[in-house]
Design a protein around this motif. Structure first.
Motif, mmCIF file in Angstrom:
data_model
loop_
_atom_site.group_PDB
_atom_site.id
_atom_site.type_symbol
_atom_site.label_atom_id
_atom_site.label_comp_id
_atom_site.label_asym_id
_atom_site.label_seq_id
_atom_site.Cartn_x
_atom_site.Cartn_y
_atom_site.Cartn_z
ATOM 1 N N PRO A 168 3.515 5.025 -21.947
ATOM 2 C CA PRO A 168 2.609 4.327 -21.030
ATOM 3 C C PRO A 168 2.579 4.910 -19.620
ATOM 4 N N ASP A 169 3.551 5.749 -19.265
ATOM 5 C CA ASP A 169 3.506 6.451 -17.984
ATOM 6 C C ASP A 169 2.712 7.755 -18.065
ATOM 7 N N PHE A 170 2.133 8.062 -19.224
ATOM 8 C CA PHE A 170 1.389 9.307 -19.385
ATOM 9 C C PHE A 170 -0.094 9.143 -19.048
ATOM 10 N N GLY A 171 -0.500 7.914 -18.694
ATOM 11 C CA GLY A 171 -1.898 7.695 -18.304
ATOM 12 C C GLY A 171 -2.562 6.504 -18.949
ATOM 13 N N HIS A 172 -1.830 5.716 -19.727
ATOM 14 C CA HIS A 172 -2.425 4.565 -20.414
ATOM 15 C C HIS A 172 -3.215 3.661 -19.469
ATOM 16 N N ASP A 173 -2.657 3.416 -18.285
ATOM 17 C CA ASP A 173 -3.206 2.397 -17.396
ATOM 18 C C ASP A 173 -3.779 2.980 -16.106
ATOM 19 N N LEU A 208 0.807 -1.210 0.000
ATOM 20 C CA LEU A 208 0.000 0.000 0.000
ATOM 21 C C LEU A 208 0.839 1.258 0.000
ATOM 22 N N ALA A 209 2.134 1.106 0.205
ATOM 23 C CA ALA A 209 3.004 2.281 0.262
ATOM 24 C C ALA A 209 3.844 2.413 -0.988
ATOM 25 N N LEU A 210 3.363 1.873 -2.093
ATOM 26 C CA LEU A 210 4.086 2.036 -3.350
ATOM 27 C C LEU A 210 4.274 3.519 -3.642
ATOM 28 N N PRO A 211 5.410 3.914 -4.212
ATOM 29 C CA PRO A 211 5.626 5.327 -4.518
ATOM 30 C C PRO A 211 4.530 5.870 -5.422
ATOM 31 N N GLN A 212 4.265 7.147 -5.266
ATOM 32 C CA GLN A 212 3.216 7.764 -6.074
ATOM 33 C C GLN A 212 3.540 7.674 -7.552
ATOM 34 N N SER A 213 4.806 7.686 -7.886
ATOM 35 C CA SER A 213 5.175 7.786 -9.296
ATOM 36 C C SER A 213 5.181 6.447 -10.006
ATOM 37 N N VAL A 272 -2.325 12.986 -18.455
ATOM 38 C CA VAL A 272 -3.676 13.104 -17.899
ATOM 39 C C VAL A 272 -3.683 13.477 -16.427
ATOM 40 N N PHE A 273 -2.540 13.530 -15.774
ATOM 41 C CA PHE A 273 -2.504 13.649 -14.327
ATOM 42 C C PHE A 273 -2.784 15.079 -13.851
ATOM 43 N N ARG A 274 -3.254 15.157 -12.621
ATOM 44 C CA ARG A 274 -3.460 16.470 -12.003
ATOM 45 C C ARG A 274 -2.135 17.040 -11.496
ATOM 46 N N ASN A 275 -1.319 16.181 -10.901
ATOM 47 C CA ASN A 275 -0.021 16.616 -10.378
ATOM 48 C C ASN A 275 1.038 16.348 -11.436
ATOM 49 N N ARG A 333 -5.478 6.218 -3.138
ATOM 50 C CA ARG A 333 -5.463 7.653 -2.868
ATOM 51 C C ARG A 333 -4.542 8.394 -3.829
ATOM 52 N N TYR A 334 -3.583 7.681 -4.433
ATOM 53 C CA TYR A 334 -2.617 8.311 -5.326
ATOM 54 C C TYR A 334 -2.976 7.991 -6.770
ATOM 55 N N GLU A 335 -3.066 9.011 -7.603
ATOM 56 C CA GLU A 335 -3.535 8.797 -8.963
ATOM 57 C C GLU A 335 -2.596 7.929 -9.778
ATOM 58 N N PHE A 336 -1.296 7.915 -9.448
ATOM 59 C CA PHE A 336 -0.357 7.082 -10.178
ATOM 60 C C PHE A 336 -0.554 5.594 -9.878
ATOM 61 N N SER A 337 -1.004 5.279 -8.678
ATOM 62 C CA SER A 337 -0.877 3.904 -8.213
ATOM 63 C C SER A 337 -1.777 2.932 -8.953
ATOM 64 N N SER A 338 -2.832 3.415 -9.595
ATOM 65 C CA SER A 338 -3.725 2.473 -10.269
ATOM 66 C C SER A 338 -3.072 1.830 -11.485
ATOM 67 N N GLN A 339 -1.937 2.378 -11.960
ATOM 68 C CA GLN A 339 -1.251 1.738 -13.076
ATOM 69 C C GLN A 339 -0.342 0.605 -12.610
ATOM 70 N N ALA A 340 -0.124 0.486 -11.301
ATOM 71 C CA ALA A 340 0.844 -0.484 -10.786
ATOM 72 C C ALA A 340 0.610 -1.908 -11.286
ATOM 73 N N PRO A 341 -0.615 -2.439 -11.275
ATOM 74 C CA PRO A 341 -0.791 -3.832 -11.704
ATOM 75 C C PRO A 341 -0.500 -4.085 -13.183
ATOM 76 N N PHE A 342 -0.324 -3.034 -13.969
ATOM 77 C CA PHE A 342 0.034 -3.203 -15.378
ATOM 78 C C PHE A 342 1.526 -2.971 -15.620
ATOM 79 N N HIS A 343 2.229 -2.437 -14.631
ATOM 80 C CA HIS A 343 3.639 -2.100 -14.791
ATOM 81 C C HIS A 343 4.528 -2.898 -13.843
#
Length: 431
Positions: free
Chosen positions: A171-176, A13-18, A137-140, A202-212
């Motif tokens: 693919p880090d620009f919002g694909h996943d 759960l503490a994966l980096p935001q990026s 696509v990110f806010r931050n 809670r972190y917008e980046f983290s939802s791509q984790a299972p694809f990366h």
């Protein structure tokens, strides 16, 4: 086992935001691919809008995506079948761009800007610079303040290596992003991936984790206790985009051939980073189970320490690597880091690229390095006497200081980054 699963989940759960692996993929890809004549000496390619490619090749794409879906259902672990209503069809007056992205189960809101990141020192005169908000696509967007995006126009000619190296970052620009049912937006409600298996929503980046990130080489008991760790799909994404690249080249659309190839390459490159192939580097199966057991018994300190350690080290090493790369580019001249990206000496020691390459070659190799890599990061952080802090895309407040043991680990892994990037490119470009 359910309580063990919950405890192990907390460790992710503490994966980096990026979640970036080796920071900006474009910079490393330029250096690695300059050693491959098939790319470096390729003819310039004509920029083509996605809608043009899809409309011209719609029937063939329908067949290709159907074949890929059938293959994925049979061969990829924990693959959630694509809902039938997302299938690309040969007729209909739907928005082709939207239909294509949704058939691939990509974030339909991605910008897909017609742009490149020029190589260090490279310039494209008479081209307009784009702001990060026009590309991502990110806010931050603070992590991309240092990257340069240059807009292209349909029909202009551009070096193939510019397209390929730039696409390796995309693919880090919002694909996943936001593809799970508990993520914001409508895509996750339709795509069939279920709830996000790990990462912090809670972190917008983290939802791509299972694809990366792909955990393919843990002991079976770990998967028994934490089956959600099998719900990750970087090998599927690499398979999708590699197939699209081959298709585009064969049908006479080299711009999209190189762009799709860059997308596939991204997932290969991600997996060379041990924190993308191993859920808790530095922990053995025994220590993971022992920590989980103590937490269940009410002794939580070791679990919290493991969470913090993994977060600090993953984030810290990404900062270290990009600081080193930026220092190298700033000072110019020869550098062990640049030499590692360009080192072709081991390219031929790997098997030919295949669908299993990401899992059985790249992830296996990365996983084998995880413990030594984690130890070197720990040694560096201890000597630095400061927490890793947030990944800053190279804007470190302290002067960059080398750690010999960590340098050696990174150089080994960057050699893998370069070799695997060239190997997938060679395979895609061969007749």
């Amino acid at each position: 086992m359910k309580r063990l699963s919950t405890c192990l989940l907390a460790g992710l759960l503490a994966l980096p935001q990026s979640l970036w692996a080796w920071s900006n993929h474009t910079l490393g890809s330029y250096i690695a691919l300059q050693q491959l004549p098939a790319v470096a000496q390729a003819p310039e390619v004509e920029v083509e809008p996605l809608e043009s490619f899809v409309s011209q090749q719609r029937a063939g794409l329908v067949q290709l995506l159907d074949e890929q879906e059938a293959y994925a259902r049979e061969h990829f672990r924990q693959y959630p079948p694509r809902p039938d209503d997302l299938r690309l069809t040969e007729d209909g007056r739907d928005d082709l761009r939207q239909a294509f992205l949704m058939a691939l189960r990509l974030n339909p809101e991605i910008k897909l800007a017609t742009a490149v990141q020029p190589p260090p020192g490279g310039e494209l005169p008479n081209h307009v610079a784009l702001q990060p908000a026009e590309v991502l696509v990110f806010r931050n967007l603070s992590g991309w303040n240092q990257w340069r995006f240059v807009q292209l126009q349909a029909g202009e000619k551009i070096p193939a290596i510019d397209v390929l190296a730039s696409a390796a970052d995309e693919p880090d620009f919002g694909h996943d992003i936001n593809l799970f049912s508990d993520n914001p937006g409508q895509a996750g409600q339709r795509y069939g991936f279920g709830t996000q298996p790990f990462g912090d929503p809670r972190y917008e980046f983290s939802s791509q984790a299972p694809f990366h990130m792909g955990f393919y080489h843990e002991d079976a008991i770990i998967f028994t206790g934490a089956p959600y760790l099998e719900r990750n799909w970087p090998e599927w994404r690499a398979y999708q985009f590699y197939g699209l690249a081959r298709f585009a080249f064969e049908k006479g659309h080299p711009y999209w051939g190189y762009r799709f190839l860059g997308w596939a390459m991204h997932y290969i490159q991600d997996m060379t980073q041990p924190y993308h192939s191993t859920p808790l580097p530095g922990e053995t199966t025994t220590s993971m189970l022992w920590t989980a057991g103590k937490s269940i018994a009410g002794f939580d300190a070791d679990k919290q320490a493991a969470i913090q350690r993994v977060a600090d080290r993953h984030t810290g090493v990404e900062r270290y690597q990009v600081d080193w790369l930026r220092e190298t580019l700033r000072l110019g001249g020869q550098s062990p880091l640049l030499a590692a990206y360009a080192d072709v000496s081991t390219d031929g020691t790997y098997p030919p690229y295949s669908t299993e390459y990401l899992r059985e070659v790249v992830a296996s190799e990365s996983h084998a390095h995880a413990a030594a890599f984690d130890e070197a990061i720990g040694h560096w952080l201890e000597n630095e006497k400061a927490p890793a802090g947030d990944f800053s895309a190279g804007n470190s407040p302290e002067p960059f200081r080398h750690d010999e043991a960590l340098d050696e680990q990174i150089l080994q892994l960057i050699r893998h980054f370069g070799a695997h990037s060239r190997n997938i490119a060679k395979a895609a470009l061969q007749p």
